[in-house]
Design an enzyme around this catalytic site. Structure first.
Site, mmCIF file in Angstrom:
data_model
loop_
_atom_site.group_PDB
_atom_site.id
_atom_site.type_symbol
_atom_site.label_atom_id
_atom_site.label_comp_id
_atom_site.label_asym_id
_atom_site.label_seq_id
_atom_site.Cartn_x
_atom_site.Cartn_y
_atom_site.Cartn_z
ATOM 1 N N THR A 117 0.819 -1.205 0.000
ATOM 2 C CA THR A 117 0.000 0.000 0.000
ATOM 3 C C THR A 117 0.854 1.258 0.000
ATOM 4 O O THR A 117 1.970 1.273 0.542
ATOM 5 C CB THR A 117 -0.910 0.027 1.239
ATOM 6 O OG1 THR A 117 -1.578 1.297 1.319
ATOM 7 C CG2 THR A 117 -0.121 -0.167 2.521
ATOM 8 N N TYR A 141 -2.049 0.240 9.908
ATOM 9 C CA TYR A 141 -2.263 -0.421 8.621
ATOM 10 C C TYR A 141 -1.014 -0.316 7.743
ATOM 11 O O TYR A 141 -0.491 -1.320 7.244
ATOM 12 C CB TYR A 141 -3.469 0.195 7.906
ATOM 13 C CG TYR A 141 -3.572 -0.184 6.454
ATOM 14 C CD1 TYR A 141 -3.746 -1.513 6.068
ATOM 15 C CD2 TYR A 141 -3.504 0.782 5.453
ATOM 16 C CE1 TYR A 141 -3.839 -1.869 4.734
ATOM 17 C CE2 TYR A 141 -3.600 0.440 4.115
ATOM 18 C CZ TYR A 141 -3.766 -0.894 3.761
ATOM 19 O OH TYR A 141 -3.847 -1.231 2.433
#
Length: 329
Positions: A117, A141
């Site tokens: 990501t 995250y």
């Protein structure tokens, strides 16, 4: 030869499975169906319901199916949720990925493609942001994904396999042929939420923060069509199969849109207005992030086909309408 796709019943994973099936690949999907759907898996693929952290199950699949390549999508993806539940994210994203990687190494898997990501960058110091910029994640995250990248790097140095970690920017849209799309209830993706609101499935949409240091005060993101992202994975797989070295590569278009610009695009495409309300910032959100994706183009010849925001929105709306008909049955 069979490709194992973890999380292949979810949003991005299901598009990957269709892409592989269209290319004539043999595919096994491993998904616990926590956010994915059995019906989303291409019928030509084999679905195994289970957890990537179940090392015995993964080892059995690798041995029985002759799996030498894994494309890994399974994991949790909501930034604010990760801030509220960091240990859950480290368990589901990092610890589970370590178990999957252990089984892969022991089973002789040769190539591993990882769903990373842009959140690993945090708030970038320069844009478009290149892969050479040092990671500085601002959410659990992002950190959980970066930790998995590090595990891949170190494992590949010690064992005979190669990997590609693809750092996604904001994924949106749906399969142009209408076979797959974002179907998760309560999804937080902006274009998904805006599509639901425009079609009356939500009473209103909240914009989280209008005081960022951007032209209109709302966050700026690089939106990439999900089918282009699936194609990037397939090109990366071909690159590794041809003997390419392990790499980390961004997947985005190199230009960004603010939240308000996206909402204006949805209004134009759908032909109606909808209720938008301003709210406070969410924890963990960077103000702006746009990809330098030149490495993906140079290293494995990725050429996006759907770099057009109105088209991305149109495909998302078409899927949302089709999903409404499916759920009404």
């Amino acid at each position: 030869m069979t490709v194992l796709v973890t999380g292949g019943a979810g949003y991005i994973g299901s598009h990957m499975v269709w892409d592989l099936v269209d290319a004539g690949e043999s595919v096994v999907v491993l998904d616990r169906l926590s956010t994915g759907f059995e019906w989303a898996v291409a019928p030509e693929a084999e679905l195994v319901v289970g957890d990537i952290a179940d090392t015995a199950l993964v080892s059995r699949l690798i041995a029985e199916k002759g799996i030498r390549e894994i494309i890994h999508f399974a994991g949790s993806i909501v930034v604010p949720e990760s801030v509220a539940d960091p240990l859950g994210y480290y368990l589901n994203n990092t610890v589970a990925s370590r178990a999957l990687l252990e089984a892969a190494v022991a089973g002789g898997v040769k190539h591993f493609i990882f769903s990373s990501t842009a959140a690993v960058y945090g708030s970038p110091k320069a844009m478009p942001v290149p892969e050479t910029q040092a990671p500085a994640p601002e959410s659990p995250y992002g950190t959980s994904k970066w930790m998995t990248e590090l595990m891949l790097r170190d494992a590949a140095a010690a064992h005979p396999f190669t990997f590609a970690a693809l750092r996604y920017f904001n994924v949106a849209g749906a399969d142009p042929r209408g076979r797959a799309g974002q179907s998760t209830r309560g999804a937080t993706h902006l274009i998904k939420v805006a599509s639901e609101t425009a079609l009356g499935k939500r009473p209103f949409l909240e914009v989280f923060g209008d005081d960022y240091d951007t032209p209109d005060g709302t966050c700026v993101r690089d939106y990439i069509h999900v089918s282009d992202l699936a194609a990037a994975h397939r090109r990366a797989l071909d690159y590794l199969r041809a003997g390419g070295d392990s790499l980390v590569a961004n997947c985005g278009y190199g230009h960004g849109y603010s939240v308000l610009e996206v909402l204006d695009t949805v209004r134009r495409v759908v032909g109606r207005d909808f209720d938008v309300r301003m709210a406070g910032r969410r924890p963990g959100d960077a103000s702006a992030i746009v990809a330098d994706a030149s490495l993906a183009r140079q290293a494995f010849g990725w050429e996006p086909r759907y770099d057009d925001l109105p088209l991305i929105v149109r495909h998302a709306l078409d899927w949302e309408e089709a999903l409404g008909r499916r759920n009404a049955r």
